[in-house]
Design an enzyme around this catalytic site. Structure first.
Site, PDB file in Angstrom:
ATOM      1  N   ASP A 100       0.928  -1.165   0.104  1.00 14.54           N
ATOM      2  CA  ASP A 100      -0.169   0.110  -0.053  1.00 14.54           C
ATOM      3  C   ASP A 100       1.040   1.375  -0.029  1.00 14.54           C
ATOM      4  OD1 ASP A 100      -2.429   1.414   0.092  1.00 14.54           O
ATOM      5  OD2 ASP A 100      -2.902   1.045   2.052  1.00 14.54           O
TER       6      ASP A 100
ATOM      7  N   GLU B 145      -6.809   5.457  -8.425  1.00 14.28           N
ATOM      8  CA  GLU B 145      -7.863   6.202  -8.015  1.00 14.28           C
ATOM      9  C   GLU B 145      -8.511   7.182  -8.851  1.00 14.28           C
ATOM     10  OE1 GLU B 145      -9.651   6.771  -3.604  1.00 14.28           O
ATOM     11  OE2 GLU B 145      -8.047   5.605  -4.392  1.00 14.28           O
TER      12      GLU B 145
ATOM     13  N   THR C 109     -13.195   0.863  -3.171  1.00 18.32           N
ATOM     14  CA  THR C 109     -12.296   1.453  -1.684  1.00 18.32           C
ATOM     15  C   THR C 109     -13.350   2.174  -0.913  1.00 18.32           C
ATOM     16  OG1 THR C 109     -10.466   2.610  -1.077  1.00 18.32           O
ATOM     17  CG2 THR C 109     -11.618   3.542  -2.834  1.00 18.32           C
TER      18      THR C 109
ATOM     19  N   PHE D 242     -12.118  -1.903   4.695  1.00 17.02           N
ATOM     20  CA  PHE D 242     -11.023  -1.262   5.739  1.00 17.02           C
ATOM     21  C   PHE D 242     -11.391  -1.784   7.236  1.00 17.02           C
ATOM     22  CE2 PHE D 242      -9.853   3.215   3.371  1.00 17.02           C
ATOM     23  CZ  PHE D 242      -9.876   2.461   2.253  1.00 17.02           C
TER      24      PHE D 242
END
Length: 319
Positions: free
Chosen positions: A17, A96, A156, A178
């Site tokens: 990440d 993104e 996400t 998450f």
């Protein structure tokens, strides 16, 4: 003797990440995820200046309108980072879409197509790119359209089962539920720490994983946003886990004996909910009725947008 990170890789695909190329090489990541915050952090480092210069030059060449130039610069910068990452990782990179488009289905579709076009113009097959969209109703509807065009999506800012259910029904490639941000919420709300086995973020990902496997969805689960090395150790066996450099280092320094499989598609508990296909109204109600998921989704969108604005301010000076 192998360490905990190497052992974890036997059961789960480990994804770095980060947008830092040195870190990707160091940990032998298969895939890579980035977001506006990570690209902003990396973009201020001198070793990445050439990627910004190239993005600015590209924008100036393709438009004379200042606003269009800014938009083109940002898109090209994200893709430039992605292209460099793809030289290092054998798998896929996530790129993104502008978080400010999170509630606009058509704008998400348009931006995703533009990003994929930039990758393809650079000779990259779309199968090596995941377009990252926020798990709003509009983002999920955009993903459904994109997946049918062979543009694979990574959903996400996902904090609840109803978001995961809608994503699976839309046929998305991958979701990133998450962990740490859920933990943060309950830690602040209840004023206490949670052992990893009882961590609400960990339990949320476990529940989503079991739901997907019980009902035979092809969408894969990539646990994200970890605060401690103990959290991913409770998700060993999850399809993928995306880990920050500090968590990767902590696992590399830990003993392999800490790693035991916790999740398996063949070992599903009996309390998994029945299959549910959310409608728009039902999705919005369930998300609103979940204080944590509602708050954290909106907060995440705001924060990604803030970092994108910072990046834009940096680029504007160069334009």
């Amino acid at each position: 003797m192998s360490n905990a990170l190497e052992k974890l890789k036997e059961f789960t695909v480990v994804v770095a990440d980060t947008a830092d190329f040195g870190v990707l090489s160091k940990f032998g990541s298969v895939d890579s995820t980035t977001n506006p915050s990570l690209v902003f952090q990396a973009s201020v480092l001198p070793q990445y200046k050439h990627l910004i210069d190239d993005a600015v030059a590209y924008a100036k060449k393709n438009s004379t309108d200042k606003q269009t130039q800014l938009s083109l610069s940002i898109d090209k910068l994200f893709v430039n980072f992605g292209l460099e990452i793809l030289k290092i990782v054998p798998g896929r990179v996530s790129t993104e879409v502008d978080a400010r488009l999170s509630y606009d289905t058509e704008a998400n579709i348009k931006k995703a197509r533009e990003l994929i076009a930039l990758y393809e113009a650079a000779g990259i097959n779309r199968n090596r790119v995941l377009i990252k969209l926020a798990s709003t109703w509009e983002g999920i509807q955009a993903a459904q359209v994109l997946e049918k065009e062979g543009i694979h999506c990574n959903m996400t800012l996902l904090f609840s089962l109803v978001q995961a259910q809608a994503c699976a029904e839309a046929g998305v490639t991958l979701i990133s539920p998450f962990v740490g941000r859920i933990t943060d919420f309950y830690k602040q709300k209840e004023g206490k720490d949670f052992p990893a086995k009882e961590d609400p973020g960990v339990l949320s990902v476990q529940a989503i994983y079991h739901y997907y496997k019980k009902h035979g969805y092809k969408t894969v689960v990539m646990g994200a946003s970890f605060r401690t090395k103990e959290q991913p150790l409770e998700l060993v066996g999850c399809d993928l886990l995306t880990l920050s450099p500090n968590i990767l280092e902590a696992l590399q320094a830990a003993d392999a004996s800490l790693v035991t499989p916790k999740l398996s598609a063949t070992n599903i508990p009996g309390n998994v909910p029945a299959k549910h296909v959310p409608t728009a109204a039902n999705f919005h109600w369930e998300l609103t009725n979940n204080e944590m998921a509602h708050f954290k989704t909106a907060e995440g969108i705001r924060n990604f947008a803030k970092d994108l604005v910072k990046l834009e301010q940096q680029i504007e000076k160069l334009l």
